[in-house]
Design a protein around this motif. Structure first.
Motif, PDB file in Angstrom:
ATOM      1  N   ILE A   1      11.990  21.010  29.881  1.00  0.00           N
ATOM      2  CA  ILE A   1      11.572  21.999  28.890  1.00  0.00           C
ATOM      3  C   ILE A   1      12.704  22.964  28.582  1.00  0.00           C
ATOM      4  O   ILE A   1      12.972  23.273  27.416  1.00  0.00           O
ATOM      5  CB  ILE A   1      10.339  22.780  29.408  1.00  0.00           C
ATOM      6  CG1 ILE A   1       9.111  21.869  29.452  1.00  0.00           C
ATOM      7  CG2 ILE A   1      10.062  23.991  28.536  1.00  0.00           C
ATOM      8  CD1 ILE A   1       8.731  21.275  28.126  1.00  0.00           C
ATOM      9  N   ASP A   2      13.382  23.400  29.618  1.00  0.00           N
ATOM     10  CA  ASP A   2      14.486  24.327  29.401  1.00  0.00           C
ATOM     11  C   ASP A   2      15.576  23.676  28.549  1.00  0.00           C
ATOM     12  O   ASP A   2      16.152  24.305  27.664  1.00  0.00           O
ATOM     13  CB  ASP A   2      15.053  24.795  30.751  1.00  0.00           C
ATOM     14  CG  ASP A   2      14.101  25.757  31.453  1.00  0.00           C
ATOM     15  OD1 ASP A   2      13.175  26.276  30.786  1.00  0.00           O
ATOM     16  OD2 ASP A   2      14.274  26.001  32.660  1.00  0.00           O
ATOM     17  N   GLY A   3      15.827  22.403  28.829  1.00  0.00           N
ATOM     18  CA  GLY A   3      16.816  21.677  28.032  1.00  0.00           C
ATOM     19  C   GLY A   3      16.400  21.568  26.574  1.00  0.00           C
ATOM     20  O   GLY A   3      17.190  21.835  25.659  1.00  0.00           O
ATOM     21  N   LEU A   4      15.151  21.213  26.365  1.00  0.00           N
ATOM     22  CA  LEU A   4      14.636  21.106  25.002  1.00  0.00           C
ATOM     23  C   LEU A   4      14.654  22.461  24.298  1.00  0.00           C
ATOM     24  O   LEU A   4      15.003  22.552  23.122  1.00  0.00           O
ATOM     25  CB  LEU A   4      13.203  20.575  25.021  1.00  0.00           C
ATOM     26  CG  LEU A   4      12.971  19.118  24.658  1.00  0.00           C
ATOM     27  CD1 LEU A   4      11.481  18.794  24.703  1.00  0.00           C
ATOM     28  CD2 LEU A   4      13.524  18.809  23.266  1.00  0.00           C
ATOM     29  N   GLY A   5      14.278  23.489  25.048  1.00  0.00           N
ATOM     30  CA  GLY A   5      14.277  24.838  24.484  1.00  0.00           C
ATOM     31  C   GLY A   5      15.671  25.219  24.005  1.00  0.00           C
ATOM     32  O   GLY A   5      15.834  25.803  22.924  1.00  0.00           O
ATOM     33  N   ALA A   6      16.665  24.856  24.790  1.00  0.00           N
ATOM     34  CA  ALA A   6      18.047  25.154  24.390  1.00  0.00           C
ATOM     35  C   ALA A   6      18.399  24.413  23.106  1.00  0.00           C
ATOM     36  O   ALA A   6      19.099  24.949  22.234  1.00  0.00           O
ATOM     37  CB  ALA A   6      19.002  24.764  25.515  1.00  0.00           C
ATOM     38  N   ARG A   7      17.895  23.190  22.970  1.00  0.00           N
ATOM     39  CA  ARG A   7      18.163  22.429  21.736  1.00  0.00           C
ATOM     40  C   ARG A   7      17.478  23.069  20.536  1.00  0.00           C
ATOM     41  O   ARG A   7      18.022  23.073  19.423  1.00  0.00           O
ATOM     42  CB  ARG A   7      17.702  20.978  21.896  1.00  0.00           C
ATOM     43  CG  ARG A   7      18.658  20.147  22.741  1.00  0.00           C
ATOM     44  CD  ARG A   7      18.139  18.717  22.957  1.00  0.00           C
ATOM     45  NE  ARG A   7      18.102  17.928  21.729  1.00  0.00           N
ATOM     46  CZ  ARG A   7      17.514  16.732  21.638  1.00  0.00           C
ATOM     47  NH1 ARG A   7      16.919  16.209  22.708  1.00  0.00           N
ATOM     48  NH2 ARG A   7      17.532  16.074  20.504  1.00  0.00           N
ATOM     49  N   VAL A   8      16.273  23.590  20.763  1.00  0.00           N
ATOM     50  CA  VAL A   8      15.574  24.277  19.666  1.00  0.00           C
ATOM     51  C   VAL A   8      16.401  25.469  19.195  1.00  0.00           C
ATOM     52  O   VAL A   8      16.610  25.678  17.994  1.00  0.00           O
ATOM     53  CB  VAL A   8      14.167  24.745  20.103  1.00  0.00           C
ATOM     54  CG1 VAL A   8      13.553  25.680  19.056  1.00  0.00           C
ATOM     55  CG2 VAL A   8      13.252  23.545  20.343  1.00  0.00           C
ATOM     56  N   ILE A   9      16.885  26.234  20.167  1.00  0.00           N
ATOM     57  CA  ILE A   9      17.665  27.421  19.818  1.00  0.00           C
ATOM     58  C   ILE A   9      18.973  27.020  19.135  1.00  0.00           C
ATOM     59  O   ILE A   9      19.411  27.653  18.168  1.00  0.00           O
ATOM     60  CB  ILE A   9      17.892  28.289  21.073  1.00  0.00           C
ATOM     61  CG1 ILE A   9      16.534  28.849  21.539  1.00  0.00           C
ATOM     62  CG2 ILE A   9      18.873  29.405  20.788  1.00  0.00           C
ATOM     63  CD1 ILE A   9      16.570  29.525  22.890  1.00  0.00           C
ATOM     64  N   ALA A  10      19.567  25.929  19.597  1.00  0.00           N
ATOM     65  CA  ALA A  10      20.785  25.430  18.951  1.00  0.00           C
ATOM     66  C   ALA A  10      20.498  24.997  17.514  1.00  0.00           C
ATOM     67  O   ALA A  10      21.308  25.233  16.603  1.00  0.00           O
ATOM     68  CB  ALA A  10      21.358  24.259  19.758  1.00  0.00           C
ATOM     69  N   MET A  11      19.344  24.396  17.327  1.00  0.00           N
ATOM     70  CA  MET A  11      18.956  23.989  15.968  1.00  0.00           C
ATOM     71  C   MET A  11      18.858  25.210  15.051  1.00  0.00           C
ATOM     72  O   MET A  11      19.306  25.168  13.897  1.00  0.00           O
ATOM     73  CB  MET A  11      17.619  23.249  16.003  1.00  0.00           C
ATOM     74  CG  MET A  11      17.012  22.978  14.630  1.00  0.00           C
ATOM     75  SD  MET A  11      15.439  22.059  14.698  1.00  0.00           S
ATOM     76  CE  MET A  11      14.278  23.346  15.127  1.00  0.00           C
ATOM     77  N   VAL A  12      18.308  26.280  15.590  1.00  0.00           N
ATOM     78  CA  VAL A  12      18.205  27.501  14.793  1.00  0.00           C
ATOM     79  C   VAL A  12      19.594  28.019  14.438  1.00  0.00           C
ATOM     80  O   VAL A  12      19.893  28.313  13.270  1.00  0.00           O
ATOM     81  CB  VAL A  12      17.412  28.587  15.557  1.00  0.00           C
ATOM     82  CG1 VAL A  12      17.506  29.918  14.838  1.00  0.00           C
ATOM     83  CG2 VAL A  12      15.961  28.153  15.722  1.00  0.00           C
TER      84      VAL A  12
END
Lengths: 215, 215
Positions: free
Chosen positions: B200-211
């Motif tokens: 989840i933390d990894g995915l969350g980081a990807r979400v933030i990177a997408m932003v």
DNA sequence: TGTACATCAGTGAACGCGCGTTCACTGATGTAC
DNA sequence: TGTACATCAGTGAACGCGCGTTCACTGATGTAC
């Protein structure tokens, strides 16, 4: 068993209802459409079907069972809205252009449904775990794909046409879904609720563009 | 069915409670923390405060009034979590590097709170309109800024350091917020609920990177 | 062919539940004199 | 200094609410003979 078509109106002349299960389900859908998941009240569904409250127990195990049936119907409707948008936006395109249109249509259809059918949308996702959402064919549209699968397919096409490097493909569904779902929530329940529809559409397009650019 | 906790209370020796308003508010916060907005039940709060149900009406107009007070407290806690993350991630950086760290911290803090304090998070946003969310100082953290204002400030800094063209700045809050909020919802209530925390933390980081990439 | 009978969809009545909220009260406290 | 009194926080009892759900029933229907 012979099924008789009966109107949903309470005035019944026969002792048997005819198709009470369907009548209850449709009443449940109407309740969800108008008021979201909490509005799916067993007693009210029976009232609308013109039947005594406990009659529902011949067709549904309990209230939760009815709600699950309504959820499935809501997800299927969402899938159909997305499919319609895909068909519309994809027309006459091919290759990368079609892939882009496809992904946009998935997002646009999702948002369109969320805004037009807020009660059903909230009902569709009103459960811990979104149980059965991923890969349950009972919740599919015309194409046999459910909403999640429509998104997956759109992303596969992004990879297939070279718009997305294969190594960034895994779990990309959740990035795209997060953005569009979150936006829907802000509009439905949140600070964007009072913003005019035209501005919402513009913002929605920017959200989808952000996904395309950032995924 | 989860068993409801009936709380026992340290017996009171005085007729007057002393600080019943605070006791009720804190009981309400505890209820929200454990079970979200629907768990904020007036009678249970009075039980925990060791007081008769209607005593609450000396301090709150009604149940909704108590819930609003709990909501404010939840938003203030969210702001504090975000501020802590900002302080941590920004340390020793300046300029564009600091601006990037700042925006990431806003998103990370938001997600951290959503995952660690799910009940409070759901309570904070459990209302039509997110009433008062944007620009209400009563819901602020140490800095005097509420969660929305912390995000706005981070985006202003993006413009200030040249990371974001000024013409794309308007309404950018809502793009960023959509993605992170949607992701939180998928994890809390949705298909990502059972995914291990590290992923989840990894995915969350990807979400933030997408932003960052797409805004 | 008619008829007895099993099946089971829908009825009628009632339950307990916990909730929010209202009313008239009691009694501890602070203050004016 | 003491005391009368107003204030108002907390009490005790009760409400109506609509809900989901259970029980024992009634009566329309299809089928076996």
């Amino acid at each position: 068993m012979t099924k008789k078509l009966r109107s949903k109106t309470p005035a019944r002349t026969t002792y048997r209802h005819g198709d009470l299960r369907r009548a209850l389900l449709e009443a449940g859908i109407a309740l969800a459409r108008a008021g979201g998941p909490d509005a799916v009240v067993l007693r009210e569904a029976t009232r609308r079907a013109g039947v005594v409250p406990n009659a529902a127990y011949r067709h549904f195990a309990n209230r939760q069972d009815l709600l699950e049936a309504v959820r499935s119907a809501a997800l299927a409707e969402l899938a159909k809205t997305m499919e319609a948008e895909i068909a519309r936006m994809r027309r006459g395109k091919s290759g990368a252009e079609a892939a882009r249109a496809n992904l946009r249509a998935v997002g646009t259809g999702y948002l369109r449904f969320a805004l037009a059918e807020t009660g059903l949308f909230r009902t569709a996702f009103a459960t811990p775990e979104f149980r059965g959402f991923i890969g349950d064919p009972a919740r599919a549209g015309e194409s046999g794909l459910n909403p999640f699968q429509l998104l997956s397919k759109a992303l596969d096409e992004f990879v297939g046409t070279g718009l997305l490097p294969a190594n960034r493909r895994p779990a990309a569904e959740f990035l795209a879904w997060s953005a569009v779902h979150g936006f829907a929530m802000l509009v439905i329940d949140g600070p964007l609720h009072t913003v005019p529809r035209a501005d919402i559409d513009g913002l929605g397009a920017r959200v989808i563009a952000m996904v395309e650019a950032g995924v």
